[in-house]
Design a protein around this motif. Structure first.
Motif, short mmCIF file in Angstrom:
data_model
loop_
_atom_site.label_atom_id
_atom_site.label_comp_id
_atom_site.label_asym_id
_atom_site.label_seq_id
_atom_site.Cartn_x
_atom_site.Cartn_y
_atom_site.Cartn_z
N ARG A 91 0.86 -1.19 0.00
CA ARG A 91 0.00 0.00 0.00
C ARG A 91 0.89 1.23 0.00
O ARG A 91 1.80 1.35 0.81
N TYR A 92 0.60 2.14 -0.92
CA TYR A 92 1.31 3.42 -0.98
C TYR A 92 0.29 4.53 -0.82
O TYR A 92 -0.77 4.52 -1.45
N LEU A 93 0.59 5.49 0.04
CA LEU A 93 -0.26 6.65 0.25
C LEU A 93 0.63 7.89 0.18
O LEU A 93 1.58 8.03 0.96
N SER A 94 0.34 8.76 -0.77
CA SER A 94 1.16 9.95 -0.96
C SER A 94 0.81 11.02 0.08
O SER A 94 -0.23 10.94 0.75
N ALA A 95 1.63 12.03 0.14
CA ALA A 95 1.28 13.24 0.87
C ALA A 95 0.23 13.97 0.04
O ALA A 95 -0.01 13.63 -1.12
#
Length: 130
Positions: A91-95
């Protein structure tokens, strides 16, 4: 032809013995075989949408599977690694995105045999917040 089965990377010792109707026996020298994986990892993914507004975040959820074991999933943003997960999911969550434009990501997986999946490119259109 006899299939050699077992976990990828496991060495197997094989020796053939032949016997004729008179009882004569022949053997070949012992051979060691190590099967290698022949399938590339497969990757699937989901996102929170291809069109977002400034102030929002980008979320990518990726899963990979393979005939061997998945060693890692990598997420790149504009060709720079932003996440590496050593599991079958990542899982990747950006700013929060501050600038409108197009942001591109590439997702790929690698298995323990060193084979790499196809690279999947995702593009997000970032619009100014209304």
């Amino acid at each position: 032809t006899y299939p050699v089965q077992g976990p990828i990377g496991t060495a197997h010792t094989i020796q053939a013995i032949a016997e004729d109707t008179s009882g004569n026996r022949w053997t070949n020298p012992t051979e060691r075989l190590t099967p290698v994986g022949d399938e590339r990892p497969r990757i699937t993914f989901g996102t929170n949408g291809p069109v977002l507004s400034t102030g929002e975040t980008i979320e990518i959820n990726a899963q990979a599977d393979d005939d061997e074991a998945v060693s890692e999933i990598t997420v790149l943003r504009d060709q720079r690694v932003v996440a590496t997960c050593q599991h079958t999911s990542c899982r990747y969550l950006s700013a929060a995105i501050t600038q409108p434009g197009i942001i591109s990501f590439t997702i790929m997986a690698k298995d323990r045999a060193g084979q790499q999946s196809d690279q999947h490119t995702l593009s997000f259109i970032i619009l100014p917040r209304p």
